[in-house]
Design an enzyme around this catalytic site. Structure first.
Site: not given
Ligand code: UT7
Length: 338
Positions: A121, A260, A290
Protein backbone atom coordinates in the site's frame (compact mmCIF):
# COMPACT_ATOMS: atom_id res chain seq x y z
CA UNK A 1 14.57 7.38 5.64
CA UNK A 2 13.62 10.97 6.05
CA UNK A 3 14.49 13.89 3.80
CA UNK A 4 13.65 17.56 3.54
CA UNK A 5 14.15 18.01 -0.21
CA UNK A 6 13.03 21.52 -1.05
CA UNK A 7 15.98 23.63 -2.15
CA UNK A 8 18.16 20.57 -2.82
CA UNK A 9 18.45 19.68 -6.51
CA UNK A 10 15.80 20.69 -9.00
CA UNK A 11 12.29 21.68 -7.91
CA UNK A 12 10.06 18.76 -8.94
CA UNK A 13 6.30 18.29 -8.83
CA UNK A 14 3.33 16.38 -10.25
CA UNK A 15 2.16 17.88 -13.56
CA UNK A 16 -0.61 15.44 -14.53
CA UNK A 17 -2.75 12.75 -12.91
CA UNK A 18 -4.81 9.98 -14.56
CA UNK A 19 -7.04 7.16 -13.35
CA UNK A 20 -8.81 4.05 -14.53
CA UNK A 21 -11.15 1.77 -12.59
CA UNK A 22 -12.91 -1.39 -13.78
CA UNK A 23 -16.52 -1.09 -14.87
CA UNK A 24 -17.89 -3.73 -12.49
CA UNK A 25 -19.17 -2.39 -9.15
CA UNK A 26 -19.43 -4.77 -6.18
CA UNK A 27 -21.70 -3.37 -3.47
CA UNK A 28 -21.97 -4.37 0.16
CA UNK A 29 -25.36 -5.85 -0.70
CA UNK A 30 -23.63 -8.10 -3.26
CA UNK A 31 -21.17 -9.20 -0.54
CA UNK A 32 -24.06 -10.04 1.79
CA UNK A 33 -24.96 -12.75 -0.72
CA UNK A 34 -21.40 -14.11 -0.81
CA UNK A 35 -20.24 -14.23 2.85
CA UNK A 36 -21.79 -13.80 6.27
CA UNK A 37 -21.66 -10.01 6.56
CA UNK A 38 -23.89 -6.96 6.40
CA UNK A 39 -23.86 -3.55 4.76
CA UNK A 40 -24.20 -2.06 8.24
CA UNK A 41 -21.09 -3.88 9.58
CA UNK A 42 -18.93 -3.00 6.56
CA UNK A 43 -19.92 0.69 6.56
CA UNK A 44 -19.49 1.05 10.31
CA UNK A 45 -16.16 -0.84 10.52
CA UNK A 46 -14.56 0.40 7.27
CA UNK A 47 -16.54 3.23 5.61
CA UNK A 48 -16.74 1.20 2.37
CA UNK A 49 -20.02 1.06 0.40
CA UNK A 50 -18.79 -0.34 -2.92
CA UNK A 51 -15.61 -1.25 -4.76
CA UNK A 52 -14.59 -1.90 -8.38
CA UNK A 53 -13.71 -5.41 -9.52
CA UNK A 54 -11.58 -6.23 -12.58
CA UNK A 55 -13.03 -8.49 -15.27
CA UNK A 56 -11.60 -12.00 -15.67
CA UNK A 57 -9.45 -10.87 -18.59
CA UNK A 58 -8.48 -7.51 -17.04
CA UNK A 59 -4.96 -7.41 -15.55
CA UNK A 60 -3.06 -4.70 -13.67
CA UNK A 61 -1.53 -3.29 -16.89
CA UNK A 62 -4.99 -3.01 -18.50
CA UNK A 63 -5.92 -0.52 -15.78
CA UNK A 64 -2.48 1.13 -15.69
CA UNK A 65 -2.28 1.89 -19.42
CA UNK A 66 -5.36 4.18 -19.71
CA UNK A 67 -4.47 5.83 -16.39
CA UNK A 68 -0.94 6.49 -17.73
CA UNK A 69 -2.25 7.89 -21.02
CA UNK A 70 -4.61 10.26 -19.19
CA UNK A 71 -1.83 11.50 -16.88
CA UNK A 72 0.47 12.14 -19.86
CA UNK A 73 -2.28 13.98 -21.73
CA UNK A 74 -3.03 16.18 -18.73
CA UNK A 75 0.67 16.93 -18.29
CA UNK A 76 1.11 17.57 -22.01
CA UNK A 77 3.98 15.06 -22.15
CA UNK A 78 4.58 12.79 -25.13
CA UNK A 79 5.16 9.14 -24.12
CA UNK A 80 8.23 9.02 -26.39
CA UNK A 81 9.80 11.78 -24.26
CA UNK A 82 9.43 9.84 -20.98
CA UNK A 83 12.65 8.78 -19.22
CA UNK A 84 11.12 6.44 -16.64
CA UNK A 85 7.99 4.30 -16.20
CA UNK A 86 7.68 3.04 -12.64
CA UNK A 87 4.77 0.82 -11.68
CA UNK A 88 3.91 0.22 -8.03
CA UNK A 89 1.83 -2.94 -7.61
CA UNK A 90 1.40 -6.08 -5.53
CA UNK A 91 -0.63 -7.67 -8.34
CA UNK A 92 1.59 -7.45 -11.44
CA UNK A 93 0.37 -9.09 -14.65
CA UNK A 94 3.11 -11.68 -14.01
CA UNK A 95 6.38 -11.65 -12.07
CA UNK A 96 8.32 -10.80 -15.21
CA UNK A 97 8.29 -9.13 -17.58
CA UNK A 98 7.48 -6.36 -15.15
CA UNK A 99 4.22 -4.47 -15.48
CA UNK A 100 6.41 -1.37 -15.90
CA UNK A 101 7.87 -2.94 -19.05
CA UNK A 102 4.39 -3.85 -20.35
CA UNK A 103 3.01 -0.35 -19.70
CA UNK A 104 6.06 1.39 -21.20
CA UNK A 105 5.69 -0.66 -24.37
CA UNK A 106 1.92 -0.13 -24.65
CA UNK A 107 2.02 3.65 -24.26
CA UNK A 108 5.01 4.07 -26.61
CA UNK A 109 7.58 5.10 -23.99
CA UNK A 110 10.35 3.73 -26.18
CA UNK A 111 13.08 5.88 -24.65
CA UNK A 112 12.22 5.12 -21.03
CA UNK A 113 13.47 2.72 -18.37
CA UNK A 114 10.61 0.63 -16.96
CA UNK A 115 10.26 -1.48 -13.85
CA UNK A 116 8.05 -2.37 -10.87
CA UNK A 117 8.34 -1.57 -7.21
CA UNK A 118 6.68 -3.72 -4.57
CA UNK A 119 5.94 -1.94 -1.31
CA UNK A 120 2.26 -2.92 -1.06
CA UNK A 121 0.00 0.00 0.00
CA UNK A 122 3.00 2.33 0.37
CA UNK A 123 4.11 1.53 -3.19
CA UNK A 124 2.94 4.75 -4.79
CA UNK A 125 4.76 6.91 -2.23
CA UNK A 126 7.89 4.76 -2.53
CA UNK A 127 7.62 5.20 -6.32
CA UNK A 128 7.14 8.96 -6.04
CA UNK A 129 10.27 9.28 -3.91
CA UNK A 130 12.36 7.22 -6.39
CA UNK A 131 11.07 9.27 -9.32
CA UNK A 132 11.65 12.49 -7.40
CA UNK A 133 15.27 11.52 -6.68
CA UNK A 134 16.05 10.71 -10.30
CA UNK A 135 14.38 13.83 -11.73
CA UNK A 136 15.60 16.18 -9.03
CA UNK A 137 19.18 14.93 -9.39
CA UNK A 138 19.06 15.24 -13.18
CA UNK A 139 19.40 11.50 -13.93
CA UNK A 140 15.97 11.64 -15.60
CA UNK A 141 14.10 14.61 -17.10
CA UNK A 142 10.71 13.21 -16.13
CA UNK A 143 8.97 10.07 -14.87
CA UNK A 144 5.60 8.37 -14.89
CA UNK A 145 4.62 6.72 -11.61
CA UNK A 146 1.63 4.37 -11.70
CA UNK A 147 -0.10 2.60 -8.81
CA UNK A 148 -2.22 -0.24 -10.17
CA UNK A 149 -3.94 -3.14 -8.40
CA UNK A 150 -6.22 -6.05 -9.18
CA UNK A 151 -6.46 -7.23 -5.59
CA UNK A 152 -9.71 -9.05 -6.37
CA UNK A 153 -7.53 -11.69 -8.08
CA UNK A 154 -5.62 -12.53 -4.87
CA UNK A 155 -8.40 -12.18 -2.30
CA UNK A 156 -10.12 -15.24 -0.82
CA UNK A 157 -13.77 -14.58 -1.61
CA UNK A 158 -14.79 -16.91 1.24
CA UNK A 159 -12.87 -14.86 3.85
CA UNK A 160 -15.10 -12.07 5.15
CA UNK A 161 -12.17 -10.56 7.06
CA UNK A 162 -10.44 -9.55 3.82
CA UNK A 163 -12.84 -9.75 0.85
CA UNK A 164 -14.99 -6.85 2.05
CA UNK A 165 -11.98 -4.54 2.21
CA UNK A 166 -10.17 -4.57 -1.11
CA UNK A 167 -10.91 -3.19 -4.57
CA UNK A 168 -9.25 -2.70 -7.95
CA UNK A 169 -8.08 0.42 -9.79
CA UNK A 170 -5.15 2.42 -11.11
CA UNK A 171 -3.82 5.94 -10.79
CA UNK A 172 -0.85 7.58 -12.51
CA UNK A 173 1.18 10.74 -12.03
CA UNK A 174 3.70 12.54 -14.26
CA UNK A 175 6.71 13.85 -12.34
CA UNK A 176 8.63 16.79 -13.83
CA UNK A 177 10.67 19.86 -12.91
CA UNK A 178 8.29 22.70 -12.01
CA UNK A 179 8.70 26.47 -11.65
CA UNK A 180 6.85 26.70 -8.32
CA UNK A 181 5.87 24.39 -5.51
CA UNK A 182 6.60 20.68 -5.78
CA UNK A 183 7.90 18.14 -3.28
CA UNK A 184 9.03 19.36 0.13
CA UNK A 185 9.91 16.09 1.85
CA UNK A 186 9.57 12.33 2.16
CA UNK A 187 9.56 9.89 5.05
CA UNK A 188 9.67 6.15 4.30
CA UNK A 189 10.16 3.11 6.49
CA UNK A 190 9.83 -0.63 6.90
CA UNK A 191 9.54 -2.98 9.87
CA UNK A 192 9.22 -6.66 9.02
CA UNK A 193 8.29 -7.55 12.62
CA UNK A 194 4.66 -7.40 11.49
CA UNK A 195 5.31 -8.63 7.95
CA UNK A 196 3.41 -11.90 8.26
CA UNK A 197 0.32 -10.13 9.61
CA UNK A 198 -0.40 -9.17 6.00
CA UNK A 199 1.04 -11.47 3.36
CA UNK A 200 0.52 -13.67 0.34
CA UNK A 201 2.56 -16.72 1.37
CA UNK A 202 2.98 -18.81 -1.78
CA UNK A 203 4.06 -18.36 -5.37
CA UNK A 204 7.52 -17.00 -4.52
CA UNK A 205 10.78 -18.82 -3.80
CA UNK A 206 9.84 -19.60 -0.15
CA UNK A 207 6.77 -21.60 -1.13
CA UNK A 208 6.84 -22.20 -4.90
CA UNK A 209 3.47 -22.93 -6.43
CA UNK A 210 2.48 -26.58 -6.05
CA UNK A 211 -0.70 -28.60 -5.80
CA UNK A 212 -0.18 -28.45 -2.03
CA UNK A 213 0.09 -24.64 -1.84
CA UNK A 214 -3.09 -24.35 -3.88
CA UNK A 215 -4.88 -26.91 -1.72
CA UNK A 216 -3.78 -25.09 1.44
CA UNK A 217 -5.08 -21.77 0.04
CA UNK A 218 -1.66 -20.11 0.32
CA UNK A 219 -2.22 -18.02 -2.82
CA UNK A 220 -4.75 -15.72 -1.17
CA UNK A 221 -4.09 -12.60 0.92
CA UNK A 222 -3.80 -13.50 4.61
CA UNK A 223 -4.35 -10.72 7.09
CA UNK A 224 -4.45 -10.37 10.84
CA UNK A 225 -6.74 -7.36 10.51
CA UNK A 226 -6.75 -6.34 14.14
CA UNK A 227 -2.93 -6.28 14.37
CA UNK A 228 -2.51 -4.46 11.05
CA UNK A 229 -5.11 -1.93 12.19
CA UNK A 230 -3.21 -1.31 15.41
CA UNK A 231 0.14 -0.86 13.66
CA UNK A 232 -1.36 1.26 10.86
CA UNK A 233 -3.03 3.75 13.19
CA UNK A 234 0.26 4.26 15.03
CA UNK A 235 2.46 4.60 11.93
CA UNK A 236 0.12 6.88 9.98
CA UNK A 237 0.49 9.41 12.78
CA UNK A 238 4.21 9.02 13.53
CA UNK A 239 5.22 9.10 9.84
CA UNK A 240 3.32 12.33 9.17
CA UNK A 241 4.51 14.00 12.38
CA UNK A 242 8.15 13.01 11.75
CA UNK A 243 8.02 14.36 8.20
CA UNK A 244 6.39 17.67 9.14
CA UNK A 245 8.98 18.18 11.89
CA UNK A 246 11.83 17.40 9.48
CA UNK A 247 10.67 20.02 6.96
CA UNK A 248 9.91 22.61 9.64
CA UNK A 249 6.15 22.57 9.07
CA UNK A 250 3.23 22.11 11.42
CA UNK A 251 -0.08 20.37 10.85
CA UNK A 252 -1.72 23.79 10.44
CA UNK A 253 0.34 24.29 7.26
CA UNK A 254 -1.39 21.28 5.64
CA UNK A 255 -4.29 22.21 3.33
CA UNK A 256 -5.29 18.70 2.21
CA UNK A 257 -4.62 15.25 3.65
CA UNK A 258 -4.76 12.50 1.02
CA UNK A 259 -4.16 9.32 3.00
CA UNK A 260 -4.10 5.74 1.76
CA UNK A 261 -7.76 4.70 1.90
CA UNK A 262 -7.28 1.50 3.92
CA UNK A 263 -10.13 1.90 6.37
CA UNK A 264 -12.01 5.08 7.21
CA UNK A 265 -11.47 4.41 10.90
CA UNK A 266 -7.68 4.44 10.36
CA UNK A 267 -7.91 7.77 8.50
CA UNK A 268 -10.26 9.27 11.12
CA UNK A 269 -7.92 8.16 13.89
CA UNK A 270 -4.88 9.63 12.13
CA UNK A 271 -6.63 12.93 11.37
CA UNK A 272 -7.82 13.24 14.97
CA UNK A 273 -4.38 12.51 16.42
CA UNK A 274 -2.59 14.75 13.94
CA UNK A 275 -5.03 17.57 14.68
CA UNK A 276 -6.50 17.83 11.18
CA UNK A 277 -10.06 19.15 10.85
CA UNK A 278 -12.52 17.06 8.83
CA UNK A 279 -12.65 19.56 5.94
CA UNK A 280 -8.94 18.98 5.21
CA UNK A 281 -9.32 15.19 5.02
CA UNK A 282 -10.00 13.65 1.61
CA UNK A 283 -12.09 10.46 1.53
CA UNK A 284 -13.21 8.28 -1.36
CA UNK A 285 -12.98 4.88 0.35
CA UNK A 286 -16.79 4.60 0.18
CA UNK A 287 -16.56 4.22 -3.63
CA UNK A 288 -13.37 2.19 -4.08
CA UNK A 289 -12.47 0.32 -0.90
CA UNK A 290 -8.79 -0.33 -0.23
CA UNK A 291 -6.97 -0.25 -3.59
CA UNK A 292 -3.46 -0.48 -2.09
CA UNK A 293 -0.88 1.21 -4.35
CA UNK A 294 -3.63 2.82 -6.46
CA UNK A 295 -5.31 4.47 -3.50
CA UNK A 296 -3.36 7.74 -3.21
CA UNK A 297 -3.34 8.62 -6.93
CA UNK A 298 -7.08 7.80 -7.05
CA UNK A 299 -7.47 10.22 -4.15
CA UNK A 300 -5.43 12.97 -5.85
CA UNK A 301 -7.47 12.59 -9.06
CA UNK A 302 -10.82 12.71 -7.26
CA UNK A 303 -9.69 15.68 -5.16
CA UNK A 304 -8.75 17.52 -8.37
CA UNK A 305 -12.10 16.62 -10.00
CA UNK A 306 -13.98 17.86 -6.94
CA UNK A 307 -12.04 21.13 -6.91
CA UNK A 308 -10.53 20.33 -3.54
CA UNK A 309 -6.92 20.35 -4.78
CA UNK A 310 -5.68 23.60 -6.31
CA UNK A 311 -2.26 25.07 -7.15
CA UNK A 312 -0.48 26.45 -4.10
CA UNK A 313 -2.13 24.04 -1.67
CA UNK A 314 0.05 22.01 0.69
CA UNK A 315 -0.73 18.30 0.39
CA UNK A 316 0.20 15.63 2.92
CA UNK A 317 0.06 12.01 1.75
CA UNK A 318 0.59 8.98 4.02
CA UNK A 319 0.25 5.23 3.68
CA UNK A 320 0.88 2.08 5.71
CA UNK A 321 0.78 -1.41 4.20
CA UNK A 322 2.25 -4.88 3.82
CA UNK A 323 5.87 -5.26 4.84
CA UNK A 324 5.05 -3.47 7.10
CA UNK A 325 5.99 -0.50 4.94
CA UNK A 326 4.98 3.09 5.47
CA UNK A 327 5.56 6.44 3.88
CA UNK A 328 4.60 10.09 3.77
CA UNK A 329 5.16 12.77 1.17
CA UNK A 330 4.59 16.49 1.59
CA UNK A 331 4.34 18.89 -1.32
CA UNK A 332 2.95 22.13 -2.65
CA UNK A 333 0.60 21.34 -5.52
CA UNK A 334 1.97 23.03 -8.62
CA UNK A 335 -0.99 22.36 -10.88
CA UNK A 336 -1.50 20.23 -13.93
CA UNK A 337 -0.01 21.49 -17.18
CA UNK A 338 -2.98 20.59 -19.43
O1 UT7 B 1 -4.03 -1.48 3.32
C1 UT7 B 1 -3.26 -1.57 4.47
C2 UT7 B 1 -3.43 -2.84 5.18
N1 UT7 B 1 -4.74 -3.18 5.63
C3 UT7 B 1 -5.40 -2.49 6.59
O2 UT7 B 1 -5.02 -1.41 6.96
C4 UT7 B 1 -6.58 -3.15 7.21
C5 UT7 B 1 -6.52 -3.02 8.71
N2 UT7 B 1 -7.58 -3.75 9.41
C6 UT7 B 1 -8.90 -3.40 9.30
O3 UT7 B 1 -9.25 -2.52 8.53
C7 UT7 B 1 -9.89 -4.09 10.19
O4 UT7 B 1 -9.19 -4.88 11.11
C8 UT7 B 1 -10.95 -4.98 9.46
C9 UT7 B 1 -11.91 -4.09 8.68
C10 UT7 B 1 -10.27 -5.94 8.51
C11 UT7 B 1 -11.74 -5.75 10.49
O5 UT7 B 1 -12.36 -4.85 11.38
P1 UT7 B 1 -12.19 -5.02 12.97
O6 UT7 B 1 -13.02 -3.98 13.58
O7 UT7 B 1 -10.72 -5.05 13.27
O8 UT7 B 1 -12.86 -6.42 13.21
P2 UT7 B 1 -12.24 -7.68 13.96
O9 UT7 B 1 -11.32 -8.43 13.06
O10 UT7 B 1 -11.73 -7.24 15.29
O11 UT7 B 1 -13.55 -8.51 14.19
C12 UT7 B 1 -14.62 -8.07 15.04
C13 UT7 B 1 -15.78 -9.05 14.88
C14 UT7 B 1 -15.36 -10.51 14.96
O12 UT7 B 1 -16.40 -11.21 15.58
P3 UT7 B 1 -16.24 -11.65 17.14
O13 UT7 B 1 -15.00 -12.48 17.19
O14 UT7 B 1 -16.12 -10.36 17.88
O15 UT7 B 1 -17.51 -12.39 17.37
C15 UT7 B 1 -15.27 -10.92 13.51
O16 UT7 B 1 -15.47 -12.31 13.33
O17 UT7 B 1 -16.37 -8.87 13.59
C16 UT7 B 1 -16.39 -10.12 12.89
N3 UT7 B 1 -16.19 -9.85 11.46
C17 UT7 B 1 -17.20 -9.58 10.63
N4 UT7 B 1 -18.53 -9.49 10.83
C18 UT7 B 1 -19.29 -9.17 9.76
C19 UT7 B 1 -15.01 -9.79 10.79
N5 UT7 B 1 -15.27 -9.50 9.49
C20 UT7 B 1 -16.60 -9.36 9.39
C21 UT7 B 1 -17.46 -9.04 8.30
N6 UT7 B 1 -18.79 -8.96 8.54
N7 UT7 B 1 -16.99 -8.81 7.07
Amino acid sequence: MIAAVEGKGRRVGITGVGVQVPEKVLTNADLERMVETSDEWIVERTGIRERRIAADDEAASDLAIPAARQALERAGVDAADLDLVLVATSTPDMLFPSTGAIVADAIGARNAAGYDTLAACSGFLYGLSQAFGLVSGGVAENALVVGTETLSKIVNWNDRGTCILFGDGAGAAVIEPVADGGFIGFELGVDATYGLDLCLPAGGSRHPTSAETVQNELHWVQMNGREVFRVATRLMVSSANDLLAAVGATIDDVDLYVAHQANQRIIDHAARNLGLPQEKVFLNIDRYGNTSAASIPLGLADALDEGRLRPGMRVLMSAVGGGVTWGSAYMTWSGERG
